[in-house]
Design an enzyme around this catalytic site. Structure first.
Site, PDB file in Angstrom:
ATOM      1  N   GLU A  45       0.836  -1.200   0.000  1.00  0.00           N
ATOM      2  CA  GLU A  45       0.000   0.000   0.000  1.00  0.00           C
ATOM      3  C   GLU A  45       0.877   1.258   0.000  1.00  0.00           C
ATOM      4  O   GLU A  45       0.619   2.213  -0.747  1.00  0.00           O
ATOM      5  CB  GLU A  45      -0.898  -0.010   1.228  1.00  0.00           C
ATOM      6  CG  GLU A  45      -1.757   1.225   1.414  1.00  0.00           C
ATOM      7  CD  GLU A  45      -2.337   1.302   2.805  1.00  0.00           C
ATOM      8  OE1 GLU A  45      -2.680   2.422   3.225  1.00  0.00           O
ATOM      9  OE2 GLU A  45      -2.434   0.256   3.478  1.00  0.00           O
ATOM     10  N   ASP A  49       0.824   3.769  -3.193  1.00  0.00           N
ATOM     11  CA  ASP A  49       0.433   5.161  -2.996  1.00  0.00           C
ATOM     12  C   ASP A  49       1.384   6.104  -3.740  1.00  0.00           C
ATOM     13  O   ASP A  49       0.957   7.043  -4.412  1.00  0.00           O
ATOM     14  CB  ASP A  49       0.428   5.479  -1.500  1.00  0.00           C
ATOM     15  CG  ASP A  49       0.163   6.940  -1.218  1.00  0.00           C
ATOM     16  OD1 ASP A  49      -0.909   7.451  -1.592  1.00  0.00           O
ATOM     17  OD2 ASP A  49       1.047   7.604  -0.644  1.00  0.00           O
ATOM     18  N   ASP A 117      -7.244   1.099   0.390  1.00  0.00           N
ATOM     19  CA  ASP A 117      -5.916   0.594   0.752  1.00  0.00           C
ATOM     20  C   ASP A 117      -5.540  -0.607  -0.108  1.00  0.00           C
ATOM     21  O   ASP A 117      -4.392  -0.743  -0.536  1.00  0.00           O
ATOM     22  CB  ASP A 117      -5.887   0.189   2.226  1.00  0.00           C
ATOM     23  CG  ASP A 117      -5.986   1.385   3.163  1.00  0.00           C
ATOM     24  OD1 ASP A 117      -5.821   2.523   2.685  1.00  0.00           O
ATOM     25  OD2 ASP A 117      -6.236   1.178   4.371  1.00  0.00           O
ATOM     26  N   GLU A 120      -4.426   0.505  -3.567  1.00  0.00           N
ATOM     27  CA  GLU A 120      -3.045   0.990  -3.561  1.00  0.00           C
ATOM     28  C   GLU A 120      -2.062  -0.167  -3.475  1.00  0.00           C
ATOM     29  O   GLU A 120      -1.019  -0.169  -4.151  1.00  0.00           O
ATOM     30  CB  GLU A 120      -2.839   1.956  -2.393  1.00  0.00           C
ATOM     31  CG  GLU A 120      -3.517   3.297  -2.596  1.00  0.00           C
ATOM     32  CD  GLU A 120      -3.235   4.280  -1.481  1.00  0.00           C
ATOM     33  OE1 GLU A 120      -3.206   5.490  -1.757  1.00  0.00           O
ATOM     34  OE2 GLU A 120      -3.056   3.840  -0.319  1.00  0.00           O
TER      35      GLU A 120
END
Length: 214
Positions: A45, A49, A117, A120
Site C-alpha cells: 500500500e 500510494d 488501501d 493501492e
C-alpha cells in the site's frame, strides 16, 4: 475466492502470484493467523500510494497547461480514498480480500478505507511484478473516468453545488433540501434512504452507505 477471476478483471496476470496474495492480505487476517506484519498489504500500500501519485501527476502534466496550484488541486481530486474505493468497488476487490473474522463480520469488505488501501496495494504489487509501464497501464485504464471527471471539474464540485448548478441552467429559482426518509441495518452497515425536494416538488430518491452517498 479464486484470484484468477480478479486477474481477469484487472486485465493483468501476475508472474509472482505471492505478490497478489500479499496485496489482498488485510492486517486483521495476518494478526488472526499469526503472520508477520510484512505479510499484510500495508507495505505494498505504501509503495502503491507513491506510484499512483506519480502516474496521475505525469498524466495531468501532459494533459493540463496549468500552474502548480491547479495541477495539485486536480490531482488531489483523483488521488484520494473516494476515487480508489470507487474503482475497488467496481472491480469488487472486497470479495477477494483476506480479512480477519471480526473485520469480515463488521462489513470490512464494503468499507471504503479498506477497499482504497487494497487498491493501492494492488498498484504496488503490479509495479513490483511488471514494472512501471504495467502499473501505469493499469492506473490510466481503470481511473480513466476519474481523470476525465477531474479535468472537467466534476470531481471538484460537491454534490449540492452540482444540483444547484443543474437547476440554475434551467432558469429555476432554486430552493432545495435533502430529506432523510429512513435508515436500515446495524450501526456498522447502515443504508440511508433520502429524497430531494426543490420548490416543493420531489425530484428523486437515493440510497447509500452514507447520507452523502445517498
Amino acid at each position: 475466492m479464486n484470484n484468477n477471476i480478479l486477474e481477469e478483471r484487472i486485465q493483468y496476470s501476475f508472474k509472482d502470484r505471492k505478490l497478489l496474495k500479499t496485496a489482498l492480505n488485510h492486517s486483521s487476517y495476518c494478526m488472526e493467523n499469526g503472520m508477520g506484519s510484512d505479510q499484510s498489504n500495508q507495505r505494498l500500500e505504501f509503495l502503491g500510494d507513491a506510484y499512483f501519485d506519480a502516474i496521475i501527476s505525469t498524466e495531468l502534466y501532459k494533459r493540463m497547461q496549468s500552474g502548480e496550484g491547479k495541477l495539485s488541486k486536480t490531482r488531489s481530486a483523483i488521488v484520494c480514498e473516494n476515487s480508489l474505493a470507487a474503482v475497488g468497488e467496481r472491480l469488487e476487490i472486497g470479495r477477494f480480500l483476506n480479512l480477519g473474522k471480526g473485520e469480515d463480520h463488521a462489513g470490512g469488505r464494503n468499507k471504503k478505507s479498506i477497499q482504497a488501501d487494497a487498491m493501492e496495494a494492488l498498484i504496488g504489487a503490479i509495479f513490483l511484478d511488471g514494472g512501471y509501464d504495467a502499473a501505469e497501464e493499469f492506473v490510466l485504464r481503470e481511473f480513466s473516468q476519474a481523470i476525465d471527471d477531474a479535468l472537467s471539474g466534476r470531481l471538484m464540485s460537491d454534490y449540492k453545488t452540482v444540483v444547484q448548478e443543474l437547476f440554475q441552467k434551467k432558469g429555476k429559482n432554486v430552493r432545495f433540501s435533502y430529506v432523510l426518509d429512513r435508515e436500515e441495518g446495524p450501526d456498522h452497515d447502515k443504508v440511508f434512504y433520502v429524497h430531494l425536494v426543490c420548490n416543493g416538488t420531489i425530484y428523486g430518491y437515493g440510497k447509500g452507505k452514507t447520507k452523502k452517498e445517498a
